[in-house]
Design an enzyme around this catalytic site. Sequence first.
Site, PDB file in Angstrom:
ATOM      1  N   GLU A 157       0.829  -1.204   0.000  1.00 49.54           N
ATOM      2  CA  GLU A 157       0.000   0.000   0.000  1.00 49.54           C
ATOM      3  C   GLU A 157       0.865   1.257   0.000  1.00 49.54           C
ATOM      4  O   GLU A 157       1.629   1.479   0.943  1.00 49.54           O
ATOM      5  CB  GLU A 157      -0.909   0.022   1.227  1.00 49.54           C
ATOM      6  CG  GLU A 157      -1.807   1.250   1.286  1.00 49.54           C
ATOM      7  CD  GLU A 157      -2.618   1.346   2.571  1.00 49.54           C
ATOM      8  OE1 GLU A 157      -3.644   2.048   2.564  1.00 49.54           O
ATOM      9  OE2 GLU A 157      -2.228   0.715   3.573  1.00 49.54           O
ATOM     10  N   GLU A 254     -11.930   2.801   6.234  1.00 42.81           N
ATOM     11  CA  GLU A 254     -10.765   3.175   7.040  1.00 42.81           C
ATOM     12  C   GLU A 254     -10.796   4.684   7.265  1.00 42.81           C
ATOM     13  O   GLU A 254     -10.067   5.447   6.644  1.00 42.81           O
ATOM     14  CB  GLU A 254      -9.466   2.745   6.349  1.00 42.81           C
ATOM     15  CG  GLU A 254      -8.279   2.762   7.301  1.00 42.81           C
ATOM     16  CD  GLU A 254      -6.984   2.372   6.629  1.00 42.81           C
ATOM     17  OE1 GLU A 254      -6.174   1.686   7.279  1.00 42.81           O
ATOM     18  OE2 GLU A 254      -6.759   2.755   5.467  1.00 42.81           O
TER      19      GLU A 254
END
Length: 278
Positions: A157, A254
């Site tokens: 990521e 998130e």
Amino acid sequence: MSGASRAPALAAGDAPLRLAANLDWLYGALPADDRLAAAAADGFAGVEMFAPYAHEPAWYAGALRRHGLQLVLINTPFRPNSPGRLGWAAIPGAQAEFRETFAQARAVAEATGCRRIHVMAGHCEGHRPDACQQALRQNLAHALAAAQADGMTLTLEPLNRADMPGYLYHLPSQVIAILREFDSPHLRLQFDCYHCAREGLDLGAELAQARGWIGHVQIGGAPERFEPDLSQGGLLQAVRELPAAGYHSWLGCEYRPRGTPAEGLSWCAPLRAEGVIA
């Protein structure tokens, strides 16, 4: 909204995206042991956990079963106030630390049935870039052998520079270059809409570039990281286009709720109405 701007319905056989609660962001105000119960009560079927290492893997497996939840993503362990505060994979000379922490993540994944592990690269300031890249590739080769044996997917990521200065990569294109080298279905991009927005990237263009490489997607509103505002930054269209980009799995929530997590889920109502999100 005019009909001309509406995305086409999902193609036959395409499954809608499913929401997964990031327990640390959505329920961080609760004691860790209460977060699973809260996510289940709010209607989530899947959850993400930053660091499920305070208990033995069997504890997490049992808790997930009791609440009827699927663990869809974990991070490799990171250690605050240490060279591994953002992970170990790209830290030169830390191969032993990476292997030890990856084994911890693998044990949790095996016990819980989690199929995705985010391999955290690390805070690389103070290290030579070429040494970090070499360390990452060596450690990924080790981890990929395990992932292939277990049928798991490892994700990388990119993290934006405002929030995570010094992280190894901040652009999806940097991660995709690594994925191309390995060319493995077990190594994929973790595409976070929030981090892209914080970098000032065009979400539509980034999705087009990432087509076929995405292994997990997360969402949050930029810049405050509250609930997503679908009217901003092309976010509505970007989520609509995920199935066309070859992604039909979990959408990780998130972000930090402004109020209660359940109330905040109203952000996705337009996408539920279109059948993009289940």
